[in-house]
Design an enzyme around this catalytic site. Structure first.
Site, short mmCIF file in Angstrom:
data_model
loop_
_atom_site.label_atom_id
_atom_site.label_comp_id
_atom_site.label_asym_id
_atom_site.label_seq_id
_atom_site.Cartn_x
_atom_site.Cartn_y
_atom_site.Cartn_z
N ASN A 13 0.82 -1.22 0.00
CA ASN A 13 0.00 0.00 0.00
C ASN A 13 0.85 1.26 0.00
O ASN A 13 0.33 2.35 0.24
CB ASN A 13 -0.90 0.04 1.24
CG ASN A 13 -2.12 -0.85 1.13
OD1 ASN A 13 -2.76 -0.91 0.10
ND2 ASN A 13 -2.43 -1.57 2.20
N SER A 14 2.14 1.13 -0.26
CA SER A 14 3.05 2.26 -0.08
C SER A 14 3.17 3.14 -1.32
O SER A 14 3.76 2.74 -2.32
CB SER A 14 4.44 1.74 0.32
OG SER A 14 5.36 2.79 0.42
N ASP A 15 2.64 4.33 -1.21
CA ASP A 15 2.79 5.30 -2.30
C ASP A 15 4.26 5.63 -2.54
O ASP A 15 4.71 5.81 -3.67
CB ASP A 15 1.99 6.58 -2.02
CG ASP A 15 2.05 7.02 -0.58
OD1 ASP A 15 2.78 6.42 0.24
OD2 ASP A 15 1.33 7.99 -0.23
#
Length: 202
Positions: A13-15
């Site tokens: 989920n890491s932008d």
């Protein structure tokens, strides 16, 4: 962490992992070092290392995250929506799919970037098996094969998380090279330099 190369711990989920993906690949290619892709359960990492999930942070910290994302997007020429429709859902299935494909010895850059892009650029729910199936098909990966393989990769997902915590990881993305931790895609230049120095010394 006996294997040499870059141990890459990241949340699906890491932008910030999305913003750093191509530059990490370029660094590894330049120096001829492998990347060991290790998706982790970041909420668990946070719970055990003093981190705070985004939704629980102060308004000031949340606002600064958006400002920083916008700056980096301008700098890199990459689009990211700081507040997508489906923000940081359960990343277990996405993570175990990436782990399974990686364990099979197949390239995973395009796959994990496509999953991150679906969330941060295309307003898709990456916890939805149907959405992940669509991404797999776009990567020419057989869903009937890879979903069962993902189910078998759950222990490896936990092992990556434990390994990350043992290595001092507390956020995503994190890179460990020769035992040295670099946190954040804004430290990739320092990782590049560390690899260069190590290469020159051997």
């Amino acid at each position: 962490m006996k294997a040499s190369g870059i141990h890459y711990y990241f949340w699906m989920n890491s932008d910030w992992a999305y913003l750093g993906a191509d530059r990490l690949e370029a660094i590894a290619h330049k120096h001829g070092v492998p990347i060991h892709y290790k998706p982790v359960d970041l909420p668990q990492v946070y719970a055990r290392t003093g981190g705070v999930l985004l939704g629980q942070r102060s308004p000031e910290r949340q606002a600064y995250r958006i400002a920083e994302l916008q700056r980096w997007c301008r700098k890199l020429g990459v689009h990211v929506n700081p507040t997508p429709r489906f923000m940081c859902p359960d990343a277990t299935l996405a993570s175990t799919l990436v782990i399974a494909v990686n364990q099979a010895g197949l390239p995973v850059l395009d796959l994990y970037k496509a999953i991150l892009r679906a969330q941060w650029c295309e307003d898709q729910d990456i916890s939805d098996p149907a959405q992940l199936a669509q991404i797999l098909r776009a990567q020419e990966l057989d869903t009937d094969y890879w979903f069962p393989q993902a189910a078998k990769a759950k222990q490896q997902y936990q092992d990556h998380t434990e390994e990350a915590i043992a290595a001092g990881v507390f956020g995503s993305p994190s890179y460990v090279y020769q035992g040295e931790l670099f946190w954040g895609q804004d430290r990739l230049d320092m990782l590049d330099h560390a690899i260069e120095l190590h290469t020159e010394s051997v």
